[in-house]
Motif scaffolding. Structure first.
Motif, PDB file in Angstrom:
ATOM      1  N   ALA A  50      68.717  91.550   9.229  1.00  0.00           N
ATOM      2  CA  ALA A  50      69.149  91.532   7.830  1.00  0.00           C
ATOM      3  C   ALA A  50      68.485  92.667   7.054  1.00  0.00           C
ATOM      4  CB  ALA A  50      68.804  90.193   7.186  1.00  0.00           C
ATOM      5  N   GLU A  51      69.171  93.164   6.076  1.00  0.00           N
ATOM      6  CA  GLU A  51      68.656  94.265   5.251  1.00  0.00           C
ATOM      7  C   GLU A  51      67.325  93.896   4.588  1.00  0.00           C
ATOM      8  OE1 GLU A  51      68.489  98.016   3.990  1.00  0.00           O
ATOM      9  OE2 GLU A  51      70.219  97.316   5.123  1.00  0.00           O
ATOM     10  N   ASP A  52      67.190  92.643   4.160  1.00  0.00           N
ATOM     11  CA  ASP A  52      66.000  92.198   3.419  1.00  0.00           C
ATOM     12  C   ASP A  52      65.018  91.412   4.287  1.00  0.00           C
ATOM     13  OD1 ASP A  52      67.745  90.072   3.727  1.00  0.00           O
ATOM     14  OD2 ASP A  52      67.403  89.245   1.742  1.00  0.00           O
ATOM     15  N   THR A  53      65.017  91.670   5.567  1.00  0.00           N
ATOM     16  CA  THR A  53      64.199  90.943   6.527  1.00  0.00           C
ATOM     17  C   THR A  53      62.700  91.142   6.324  1.00  0.00           C
ATOM     18  OG1 THR A  53      64.078  90.461   8.897  1.00  0.00           O
ATOM     19  CG2 THR A  53      64.071  92.768   8.276  1.00  0.00           C
ATOM     20  N   VAL A  54      61.915  90.204   6.851  1.00  0.00           N
ATOM     21  CA  VAL A  54      60.454  90.326   6.916  1.00  0.00           C
ATOM     22  C   VAL A  54      60.045  89.969   8.346  1.00  0.00           C
ATOM     23  CG1 VAL A  54      58.224  89.497   6.071  1.00  0.00           C
ATOM     24  CG2 VAL A  54      60.151  89.712   4.481  1.00  0.00           C
ATOM     25  N   TRP A  55      59.302  90.893   8.985  1.00  0.00           N
ATOM     26  CA  TRP A  55      58.850  90.679  10.367  1.00  0.00           C
ATOM     27  C   TRP A  55      57.343  90.796  10.427  1.00  0.00           C
ATOM     28  CZ3 TRP A  55      61.992  92.064  15.173  1.00  0.00           C
ATOM     29  CH2 TRP A  55      63.326  91.706  14.981  1.00  0.00           C
ATOM     30  N   PHE A  56      56.772  89.978  11.285  1.00  0.00           N
ATOM     31  CA  PHE A  56      55.337  90.004  11.534  1.00  0.00           C
ATOM     32  C   PHE A  56      55.132  90.626  12.918  1.00  0.00           C
ATOM     33  CE2 PHE A  56      56.410  86.660   8.616  1.00  0.00           C
ATOM     34  CZ  PHE A  56      55.471  86.797   7.613  1.00  0.00           C
ATOM     35  N   GLU A  64      75.332  85.079   7.176  1.00  0.00           N
ATOM     36  CA  GLU A  64      75.724  85.969   6.073  1.00  0.00           C
ATOM     37  C   GLU A  64      77.204  85.888   5.755  1.00  0.00           C
ATOM     38  OE1 GLU A  64      74.005  89.863   6.581  1.00  0.00           O
ATOM     39  OE2 GLU A  64      72.048  89.028   6.053  1.00  0.00           O
ATOM     40  N   SER A  65      78.001  85.510   6.728  1.00  0.00           N
ATOM     41  CA  SER A  65      79.416  85.199   6.548  1.00  0.00           C
ATOM     42  C   SER A  65      79.788  84.320   7.737  1.00  0.00           C
ATOM     43  CB  SER A  65      80.264  86.481   6.480  1.00  0.00           C
ATOM     44  OG  SER A  65      80.160  87.228   7.672  1.00  0.00           O
ATOM     45  N   PRO A  66      80.938  83.678   7.722  1.00  0.00           N
ATOM     46  CA  PRO A  66      81.251  82.762   8.823  1.00  0.00           C
ATOM     47  C   PRO A  66      81.081  83.423  10.200  1.00  0.00           C
ATOM     48  CG  PRO A  66      82.838  82.490   7.067  1.00  0.00           C
ATOM     49  CD  PRO A  66      81.988  83.691   6.705  1.00  0.00           C
ATOM     50  N   GLY A  67      80.176  82.839  10.997  1.00  0.00           N
ATOM     51  CA  GLY A  67      79.941  83.332  12.342  1.00  0.00           C
ATOM     52  C   GLY A  67      79.054  84.566  12.454  1.00  0.00           C
ATOM     53  N   VAL A  68      78.574  85.086  11.334  1.00  0.00           N
ATOM     54  CA  VAL A  68      77.714  86.280  11.359  1.00  0.00           C
ATOM     55  C   VAL A  68      76.306  85.869  10.958  1.00  0.00           C
ATOM     56  CG1 VAL A  68      77.285  88.574  10.404  1.00  0.00           C
ATOM     57  CG2 VAL A  68      79.637  87.813  10.818  1.00  0.00           C
ATOM     58  N   VAL A  88      69.488  74.114  13.042  1.00  0.00           N
ATOM     59  CA  VAL A  88      70.235  74.629  11.896  1.00  0.00           C
ATOM     60  C   VAL A  88      70.109  73.653  10.741  1.00  0.00           C
ATOM     61  CG1 VAL A  88      72.530  75.316  11.064  1.00  0.00           C
ATOM     62  CG2 VAL A  88      71.886  75.790  13.431  1.00  0.00           C
ATOM     63  N   LEU A  89      69.903  74.174   9.531  1.00  0.00           N
ATOM     64  CA  LEU A  89      69.896  73.311   8.348  1.00  0.00           C
ATOM     65  C   LEU A  89      71.244  72.620   8.192  1.00  0.00           C
ATOM     66  CD1 LEU A  89      68.204  75.499   5.570  1.00  0.00           C
ATOM     67  CD2 LEU A  89      67.182  73.642   6.885  1.00  0.00           C
ATOM     68  N   ASP A  90      71.243  71.442   7.603  1.00  0.00           N
ATOM     69  CA  ASP A  90      72.496  70.730   7.355  1.00  0.00           C
ATOM     70  C   ASP A  90      73.456  71.540   6.492  1.00  0.00           C
ATOM     71  OD1 ASP A  90      71.739  68.580   8.914  1.00  0.00           O
ATOM     72  OD2 ASP A  90      71.073  67.357   7.214  1.00  0.00           O
ATOM     73  N   SER A  91      72.913  72.432   5.675  1.00  0.00           N
ATOM     74  CA  SER A  91      73.776  73.283   4.838  1.00  0.00           C
ATOM     75  C   SER A  91      74.501  74.334   5.664  1.00  0.00           C
ATOM     76  CB  SER A  91      72.939  73.984   3.769  1.00  0.00           C
ATOM     77  OG  SER A  91      72.056  74.923   4.384  1.00  0.00           O
ATOM     78  N   GLY A  92      73.998  74.604   6.875  1.00  0.00           N
ATOM     79  CA  GLY A  92      74.621  75.617   7.725  1.00  0.00           C
ATOM     80  C   GLY A  92      74.280  77.041   7.338  1.00  0.00           C
TER      81      GLY A  92
END
Length: 156
Positions: A60-66, A133-137, A102-106
């Motif tokens: 993702a563009e706004d990702t955070v990685w350790f 970010e969009s269906p299936g992505v 997966v969260l219940d919200s999906g």
């Protein structure tokens, strides 16, 4: 009320009704879990294929990685740091998911699994948070590796 205001009000009410009805639909978290398993496997394949560009497409563009001494913020920083792992002909490690929730919200998912050296020995465990970010992505928004615990060896 002017025609424009009436049209805008009607559009706003229709959008609200559509959003409300979409929230009422149950989310198939099992199907979404399978999507995330597939996304994680495809993500890991980018390392095996030595394809940094494909790797970046999962981040993702706004990702955070350790991944180092300080957190990496943003896709560009992650790709710049990880480029070193794609430079040699043989992948320095591989990974595979063995858990996905997966969260219940999906909207968000967590994946985890072993990281192996080229000989297949587990030396780390990854923990990744994915956002739909969009269906299936699905794209990685947080990532962190942890040294696995040899907990059986520590028991008295």
């Amino acid at each position: 009320m002017t025609l424009i205001r009436r049209s805008l009000l009607g559009a706003a009410i229709a959008a609200w009704a559509l959003a409300a009805s979409a929230q009422d639909k149950p989310v198939d978290t099992q199907a979404l879990r399978q999507q995330v398993f597939a996304a994680e496997r495809a993500f890991a394949k980018t390392m095996a294929d030595r394809d940094l560009k494909a790797f970046a497409s999962f981040v993702a563009e706004d990702t955070v990685w350790f991944s180092g001494p300080t957190p990496l913020h943003g896709r560009d920083a992650v790709v710049a740091f990880w480029k070193r792992f794609f430079e040699k002909p043989q992948a320095p490690f591989s990974w595979e998911p063995d858990q996905v929730e997966v969260l219940d919200s999906g909207t968000l998912a967590h994946s985890s699994g072993p990281v192996r050296d080229p000989e297949g020995k587990v030396f780390n465990r990854f923990n990744t948070v994915w956002r739909q970010e969009s269906p299936g992505v699905w794209r990685v928004v947080f990532d962190r590796g942890d040294t696995p615990c040899d907990c059986a060896a520590k028991k008295p």
